[in-house]
Design an enzyme around this catalytic site. Structure first.
Site, PDB file in Angstrom:
ATOM      1  N   ASP A  14      -3.973  -1.836   3.521  1.00 53.40           N
ATOM      2  CA  ASP A  14      -2.615  -2.307   3.193  1.00 53.40           C
ATOM      3  C   ASP A  14      -2.275  -3.626   3.883  1.00 53.40           C
ATOM      4  OD1 ASP A  14      -2.104   0.238   1.820  1.00 53.40           O
ATOM      5  OD2 ASP A  14      -1.935   1.083   3.829  1.00 53.40           O
ATOM      6  N   LYS A  19      -2.886 -10.032  -2.867  1.00 57.60           N
ATOM      7  CA  LYS A  19      -2.239 -11.334  -3.028  1.00 57.60           C
ATOM      8  C   LYS A  19      -3.203 -12.471  -2.704  1.00 57.60           C
ATOM      9  CE  LYS A  19       0.687 -14.599  -0.725  1.00 57.60           C
ATOM     10  NZ  LYS A  19       1.801 -14.942   0.165  1.00 57.60           N
ATOM     11  N   HIS A  42      -3.796  -2.509  -4.727  1.00 56.17           N
ATOM     12  CA  HIS A  42      -3.600  -3.928  -4.432  1.00 56.17           C
ATOM     13  C   HIS A  42      -2.410  -4.449  -5.229  1.00 56.17           C
ATOM     14  CE1 HIS A  42      -8.040  -4.467  -3.011  1.00 56.17           C
ATOM     15  NE2 HIS A  42      -7.344  -3.652  -2.277  1.00 56.17           N
ATOM     16  N   ARG A 144     -27.581  13.123  -3.921  1.00 56.27           N
ATOM     17  CA  ARG A 144     -28.464  12.799  -5.053  1.00 56.27           C
ATOM     18  C   ARG A 144     -28.292  13.765  -6.234  1.00 56.27           C
ATOM     19  NH1 ARG A 144     -33.860  12.566  -1.590  1.00 56.27           N
ATOM     20  NH2 ARG A 144     -32.790  14.404  -0.786  1.00 56.27           N
ATOM     21  N   GLN A 225      -9.311  -0.917   1.019  1.00 57.83           N
ATOM     22  CA  GLN A 225      -8.976  -0.274   2.295  1.00 57.83           C
ATOM     23  C   GLN A 225      -9.137  -1.269   3.457  1.00 57.83           C
ATOM     24  OE1 GLN A 225     -11.509   1.868   0.349  1.00 57.83           O
ATOM     25  NE2 GLN A 225      -9.718   2.475  -0.796  1.00 57.83           N
ATOM     26  N   THR A 302      -0.154   5.928  -3.312  1.00 61.02           N
ATOM     27  CA  THR A 302       0.431   7.264  -3.143  1.00 61.02           C
ATOM     28  C   THR A 302       1.948   7.255  -3.029  1.00 61.02           C
ATOM     29  OG1 THR A 302       0.255   7.110  -0.738  1.00 61.02           O
ATOM     30  CG2 THR A 302      -1.643   8.037  -1.926  1.00 61.02           C
ATOM     31  N   ARG A 304       3.362   7.003  -0.268  1.00 64.80           N
ATOM     32  CA  ARG A 304       3.662   7.557   1.055  1.00 64.80           C
ATOM     33  C   ARG A 304       4.155   6.472   2.009  1.00 64.80           C
ATOM     34  NH1 ARG A 304      -1.718  10.728   2.747  1.00 64.80           N
ATOM     35  NH2 ARG A 304      -2.659   8.913   1.747  1.00 64.80           N
ATOM     36  N   SER A 414       0.421 -15.900   5.303  1.00 63.21           N
ATOM     37  CA  SER A 414       1.249 -15.478   4.174  1.00 63.21           C
ATOM     38  C   SER A 414       2.680 -15.296   4.659  1.00 63.21           C
ATOM     39  CB  SER A 414       0.722 -14.169   3.586  1.00 63.21           C
ATOM     40  OG  SER A 414       1.591 -13.693   2.583  1.00 63.21           O
ATOM     41  N   GLY A 416       5.331 -14.507   2.447  1.00 72.45           N
ATOM     42  CA  GLY A 416       6.104 -13.821   1.417  1.00 72.45           C
ATOM     43  C   GLY A 416       5.171 -13.211   0.396  1.00 72.45           C
TER      44      GLY A 416
END
Length: 430
Positions: A14, A19, A42, A144, A225, A302, A304, A414, A416
């Protein structure tokens, strides 16, 4: 001569990778996903319009950029097709731009059922997975026995393998977890429908990447991730099931490490984490609530709420080393606007008062306290700043101190959510 650039997260995910990938794809011929699945989320904001991607590379919004999904990505066909349709409804010609390795492992209904049953059984000790079948699909791959996208195009062979897999997984679902069995015929029929829709998207991604390399094209690799969720280098067992670090590129796409020219590590100006696991700088006070509200810290996949805390230089130093980071991108600097003071974690102290380095597993974090260095905050707004000179002096001092503590340059800042709200000090493709 083309350049091959990697964009990956250096914290617990996150960090704002989507971006930055979108911003840099202006220079890229192709964008490649090489690990993870639709547990990634993303978020891109272009001219105020928000788009959330889970499986499809973030370059899909750029005309003329080819989007490739490498063999290291686990693919849920239903989720992929939903994402394609959603983008096509916005007028984006996804099927023209997207190609997928037939070697990608499949995520099917029994993987989801197993994932959710396990989390339910763990109770308060749950890992905090997205419940989307990512882990069980990687388990089948390593054992496998897993089915791959390429298997879909051989019905009899696929049906035989599916039958064996369902016998195995249904036994566990029914007898151990006391959950309903997954129906063979329903699963087979669904998969054959997926086969017809996915067949035109198949491509030997590894061969295509090396052809681009020989032709001098610019290629970008998009991580999902974050480094501290890596199955080997993360806060085990509170990790994902793939290699989220730079080493995953070679195994997940067939593109060797010596061909990589620049590795950009994305890091927030503070720290967040979703789900369970160690988080030394986590805040439970008004500042933590401030960061969560100002930073809109809710998971793109999610929904969350994310846990929030101060910037942690210790974990970032580890991420820089294991990824051989060339430069950093500091995101969400504007979220810190208005704080009177800002803390940076410069070490961990154990119960005896000794300062130690980053632990290698979750249990080793128990009893550790963060050691903070305090810096002055700033009241001025940094939102939308496009040059370093526009930033308040205290913000510039904060950036410089982070560079000193972690031993890597901050090449991009970054300020914004929009792709234009960015300060580029050194361009990865430059």
């Amino acid at each position: 001569m083309g350049k091959n650039v990697v964009v990956l997260g250096t914290q617990w995910g996150d960090e704002g990778k989507g971006k930055i990938v979108d911003l840099l794809t202006e220079h890229a011929t192709a964008v490649v996903r090489y690990q993870g699945g639709h547990n990634a989320g993303h978020t891109l904001v272009i001219d105020g319009e928000k788009t959330v991607l889970h499986l499809i590379p973030s370059g899909v919004l750029r005309e003329g950029v080819q989007c490739l999904i490498g063999n290291g990505v686990v693919v849920a066909p239903d989720a992929l097709l939903r994402e394609i349709v959603k983008l096509e409804e916005k007028g984006i010609p996804v099927r023209e731009r997207l190609r997928i390795s037939p070697s990608c492992p499949l995520i099917l209904s029994y993987h989801v059922a197993l994932d959710q049953a396990r989390e339910k059984a763990r109770g308060e000790f749950k890992i905090g997975t997205t419940g989307r079948g990512i882990g069980p699909a990687y388990e089948d791959k390593v054992a496998r026995r897993g089915l791959r996208i390429g298997d879909l195009f051989h019905r009899e062979r696929f049906a035989a393998k599916l039958g064996e897999l369902l016998d195995y997984h249904n036994f566990v679902l029914v007898n151990y977890y006391k959950e309903p069995a997954i129906d063979f015929q329903k699963t087979l029929d669904e998969c054959m429908e997926y086969a017809d829709m996915l067949k035109p998207l198949m491509l030997d991604v590894t061969a295509a990447l090396h052809e681009m390399r020989r032709d001098g094209k610019d290629i970008m690799f998009e991580g999902a991730q974050g480094s501290l969720l890596d199955i080997d280098h993360g806060t085990y067992p509170y990790v994902t099931s793939s290699n989220t670090t730079a080493g995953g590129i070679a195994t997940g796409s067939g593109f060797g490490p010596m061909y990589l020219d620049y590795i950009l590590g994305i890091t927030k100006a503070y720290t967040t984490r979703v789900g369970s696991g160690p988080f030394p700088t986590e805040l439970f006070d008004d500042v933590g609530a401030f960061l969560a509200k100002r930073g809109h810290e809710f998971g793109a996949t999610t929904g969350r709420a994310r846990r929030c805390g101060w910037f942690d230089a210790v974990i970032l130093r580890r991420a820089i080393e294991i990824n051989s980071i060339s430069g950093l991108c500091l995101t969400k600097l504007d979220v810190l606007d208005g704080l009177e003071t800002i803390n940076i974690c410069v070490g961990y102290e154990n119960e005896e008062g000794a300062v130690i380095d980053a632990p290698t597993d979750a249990d080793s974090y128990l009893g550790l306290r963060p050691v903070y260095e305090q810096m002055p905050g700033w009241s001025e707004s940094t939102l939308g700043a496009k040059t370093l000179e526009e930033l308040p002096a205290a913000a510039r001092a904060y950036i410089k101190r982070v560079e000193e503590l972690v031993g890597a340059p901050i090449d991009i800042i970054s300020t914004g959510p929009d792709r234009n709200e960015t300060i580029v000090l050194r361009h990865p493709f430059g």
